[in-house]
Design a protein around this motif. Sequence first.
Motif, short mmCIF file in Angstrom:
data_model
loop_
_atom_site.label_atom_id
_atom_site.label_comp_id
_atom_site.label_asym_id
_atom_site.label_seq_id
_atom_site.Cartn_x
_atom_site.Cartn_y
_atom_site.Cartn_z
N GLY A 184 -0.15 -10.05 10.64
CA GLY A 184 1.14 -10.54 11.00
C GLY A 184 1.77 -9.96 12.31
O GLY A 184 2.89 -10.89 12.20
N ASP A 185 1.13 -10.04 13.64
CA ASP A 185 1.40 -9.98 14.65
C ASP A 185 1.19 -11.72 15.03
O ASP A 185 0.59 -12.18 14.12
N GLY A 229 -14.03 -9.28 10.44
CA GLY A 229 -14.85 -8.45 8.75
C GLY A 229 -13.68 -9.01 7.87
O GLY A 229 -14.19 -8.38 7.05
N ASP A 230 -12.74 -9.35 7.72
CA ASP A 230 -11.89 -9.80 6.60
C ASP A 230 -12.20 -11.27 6.20
O ASP A 230 -12.56 -12.02 6.56
N THR A 231 -11.90 -11.55 5.23
CA THR A 231 -11.92 -12.89 4.26
C THR A 231 -11.34 -13.14 3.61
O THR A 231 -10.26 -12.33 2.95
N VAL A 232 -10.22 -13.88 3.94
CA VAL A 232 -9.02 -14.44 3.90
C VAL A 232 -9.03 -16.22 3.13
O VAL A 232 -10.25 -17.08 3.60
N PRO A 240 -3.95 -10.23 -3.14
CA PRO A 240 -2.84 -10.95 -2.27
C PRO A 240 -1.79 -10.72 -1.52
O PRO A 240 -1.52 -9.23 -1.54
N VAL A 241 -1.62 -11.35 -0.69
CA VAL A 241 -0.31 -11.19 0.63
C VAL A 241 0.83 -11.48 0.32
O VAL A 241 1.36 -12.74 0.04
N ASP A 242 2.24 -10.66 0.20
CA ASP A 242 3.31 -11.15 0.68
C ASP A 242 3.60 -11.56 1.39
O ASP A 242 3.73 -10.92 2.16
N ASP A 264 4.06 -6.06 5.82
CA ASP A 264 3.34 -6.49 4.66
C ASP A 264 1.45 -6.29 4.80
O ASP A 264 1.21 -6.42 2.88
N PHE A 265 1.06 -6.17 5.31
CA PHE A 265 -0.35 -5.89 5.73
C PHE A 265 -0.49 -4.29 5.95
O PHE A 265 -1.60 -4.52 5.94
N ASP A 266 0.39 -3.75 5.27
CA ASP A 266 0.63 -2.21 5.59
C ASP A 266 -1.11 -1.35 4.48
O ASP A 266 -0.98 -0.59 4.80
N GLY A 267 -0.94 -2.35 3.55
CA GLY A 267 -1.78 -2.45 2.76
C GLY A 267 -3.47 -2.25 2.38
O GLY A 267 -3.67 -1.68 1.84
N PHE A 268 -3.60 -2.81 4.06
CA PHE A 268 -5.08 -2.88 4.24
C PHE A 268 -5.37 -2.19 5.52
O PHE A 268 -4.68 -1.54 5.84
N THR A 269 -6.25 -1.80 5.06
CA THR A 269 -7.19 -0.81 5.83
C THR A 269 -7.31 -1.67 7.30
O THR A 269 -7.67 -3.00 7.07
N GLY A 270 -7.44 -1.19 8.11
CA GLY A 270 -7.86 -1.64 10.22
C GLY A 270 -6.75 -1.80 10.68
O GLY A 270 -5.44 -1.46 10.12
#
Length: 250
Positions: free
Chosen positions: A82-83, A106-109, A124-126, A200-206
């Motif tokens: 998100g940065d 480590g993410d799969t985008v 999914p990402v809003d 919007d990415f706060d629900g992800f770990t890391g």
Amino acid sequence: MSSVVEQTADHPTAPARVRRRPAAVLQGVALALGLVLMVGGFALIAIDYRPYNIPTASMHPTLRAGDTVLARKVGGGDIGRGDVVVFRDQAWGGELMVKRVVAVGGDTVATTGADYRLTVNGQPVDEPYLATQGHQGATFSVTVPQGRLFLLGDNRVGSLDSRTHLEVDGGTVPADAVEARVEATALPFGRMGLLGRVTDFDGFTGPKAARPGPLEPLVYATLAGAALILVTSAVGGVAGLARRFRGRSS
């Protein structure tokens, strides 16, 4: 024989002590405080932040072509999803670029579905910051290597970003290629303001988008110092004129 000199009006033996009026003392303190706030705040901004010009519309509407932004110097290890970052990668031509981090090591985008919606680790990402919702280009799926970042422009239909460099390291760039994190728009004056933190990415770990740096309080300190100096100087000038007027009238 020594003569004694009497202390008279004609023969003073010691200089008279000048007493400063309380108002003059307060004025001096206010001016000193204003100077510390103004110079100190501006100096800390200059040390911690750098201005960058936005040459294209690839980050529209968050950033527009011609904007001047202030970005805080950070290391790649301090960057989260998100940065909005300023970076330079030789594989992308070696030019300074500004994009948004959407995935870290480590993410799969990927993009999926008829609307090519962005997903990270299958979730999914809003993305309310996008210029347009819906179709965002070709589908892709990339697993980001450790120590690297996947970056996209907010104007997905007009941005040359990780999607256009998929043949080189899956379009990722080294995290240490990041020079700074964008925190505010400085020019034009009509667009001055802080970039809001993306949640919007706060629900992800890391790693997540960073909290704002000290820019806002430093700007307030600088402006408050300048205002204090101007007001104190104006009040002191008016008071001085009033004293002169009373002196001439007496």
